[in-house]
Write an enzyme that holds these catalytic residues in place. Structure first.
Site, PDB file in Angstrom:
ATOM      1  N   ARG A 175      -3.677   5.820   4.716  1.00 40.89           N
ATOM      2  CA  ARG A 175      -3.097   6.972   5.425  1.00 40.89           C
ATOM      3  C   ARG A 175      -1.792   7.425   4.757  1.00 40.89           C
ATOM      4  O   ARG A 175      -1.519   8.614   4.669  1.00 40.89           O
ATOM      5  CB  ARG A 175      -2.839   6.610   6.897  1.00 40.89           C
ATOM      6  CG  ARG A 175      -4.138   6.478   7.699  1.00 40.89           C
ATOM      7  CD  ARG A 175      -3.936   5.718   8.999  1.00 40.89           C
ATOM      8  NE  ARG A 175      -3.060   6.373   9.932  1.00 40.89           N
ATOM      9  CZ  ARG A 175      -2.375   5.743  10.893  1.00 40.89           C
ATOM     10  NH1 ARG A 175      -2.465   4.423  11.029  1.00 40.89           N
ATOM     11  NH2 ARG A 175      -1.617   6.422  11.719  1.00 40.89           N
ATOM     12  N   LYS A 230       7.359  10.726  15.006  1.00 39.74           N
ATOM     13  CA  LYS A 230       7.117  12.093  15.493  1.00 39.74           C
ATOM     14  C   LYS A 230       6.700  12.085  16.960  1.00 39.74           C
ATOM     15  O   LYS A 230       7.212  12.844  17.773  1.00 39.74           O
ATOM     16  CB  LYS A 230       5.993  12.789  14.676  1.00 39.74           C
ATOM     17  CG  LYS A 230       6.249  12.839  13.173  1.00 39.74           C
ATOM     18  CD  LYS A 230       5.161  13.608  12.441  1.00 39.74           C
ATOM     19  CE  LYS A 230       3.763  13.002  12.516  1.00 39.74           C
ATOM     20  NZ  LYS A 230       3.624  11.683  11.880  1.00 39.74           N
TER      21      LYS A 230
END
Ligand code: AMP
Length: 215
Positions: free
Chosen positions: A171, A13
């Site tokens: 995560r 991203k």
């Protein structure tokens, strides 16, 4: 262009957002970068956020919602923005919706980058950045010429505290549990486009440009 880049940590991203900033003249709003800067500066918000970040968990919604609500009102967001790493929960997505409608703005697109789990662990565990100029490297895919030293400025490379394997796995689990439901959320709004984030960076970049041209 008002865009969200959605995807797990390590999906690319940030890499893609950086190239779009120049092309579209709009800012990248990375809540991770904003939080890391606050931790570095030792602000009250940074001190609160640090423990959640180091543990691989999410910083409470009200903190990140406040950050983004303020940031979206800056003049440089007039033409649009690229949200990178926000929203990460359904309450964050709902808050974004109401902030944008208050500003009489609407999202144009949500692009989801899909990458398989083991590839993400390898990408994140090998990630390094220059501690001075911020240039990114990967120990296997984009190593510096001299081990652990920045090619550009000669400063030492550093690894993010949360890029240790155990924290990476945490995560990724948090992503599956709390962020992945946003894929269905934005599909339901008709805004979602899905891309294969396993493809080379340039190819993903071309696909993103094609999607943006069609808006
Ligand atoms: P990132 O750089 O996007 O991987 O974010 C690094 C860390 O910052 C995450 O693991 C979270 O602890 C925190 N963080 C960043 N963005 C958010 C968000 N939208 N909501 C909650 N926590 C966040």
């Amino acid at each position: 262009m008002k865009l969200i880049l959605l995807g797990p940590p390590g999906a690319g991203k940030g890499t893609q957002a950086k190239t779009l900033v120049d092309e579209y003249g709009i800012p990248q709003i990375s809540t991770g970068d904003i939080l890391r800067a606050a931790v570095k500066e030792g602000t009250e918000m940074g001190l609160k956020a640090k423990a959640f970040m180091d543990a691989g968990g999410l910083v409470p919604d009200e903190v990140v919602i406040g950050i983004v609500r303020d940031r979206l009102q800056h003049d440089d967001c007039a033409k649009g923005f690229i949200l990178d790493g926000f929203p990460r929960t359904v309450p964050q997505a709902d808050a974004l919706q109401s902030t944008l409608s208050g500003l009489q703005k609407e999202l144009d697109l949500v692009i989801s980058l899909a990458v398989d789990g083991e590839a993400l662990v390898e990408r994140l565990a090998g990630r390094r950045a220059c501690g001075s100029c911020g240039r990114g490297y990967h120990v296997s895919y984009e190593p510096p010429k001299k081990s652990d030293v920045c090619d550009v400025c000669g400063a030492a490379l550093v690894q993010r505290a949360d890029d240790q394997e155990e924290t990476i796995r945490k995560r990724l689990a948090v992503y599956d549990e709390q962020t992945a439901p946003l894929i269905a959320y934005y599909r339901g709004c008709g805004l979602l486009r899905e891309l294969d984030g396993m493809k080379p960076i340039d190819e993903v970049r071309t696909r993103i440009s094609d999607l943006l041209k069609a808006v």
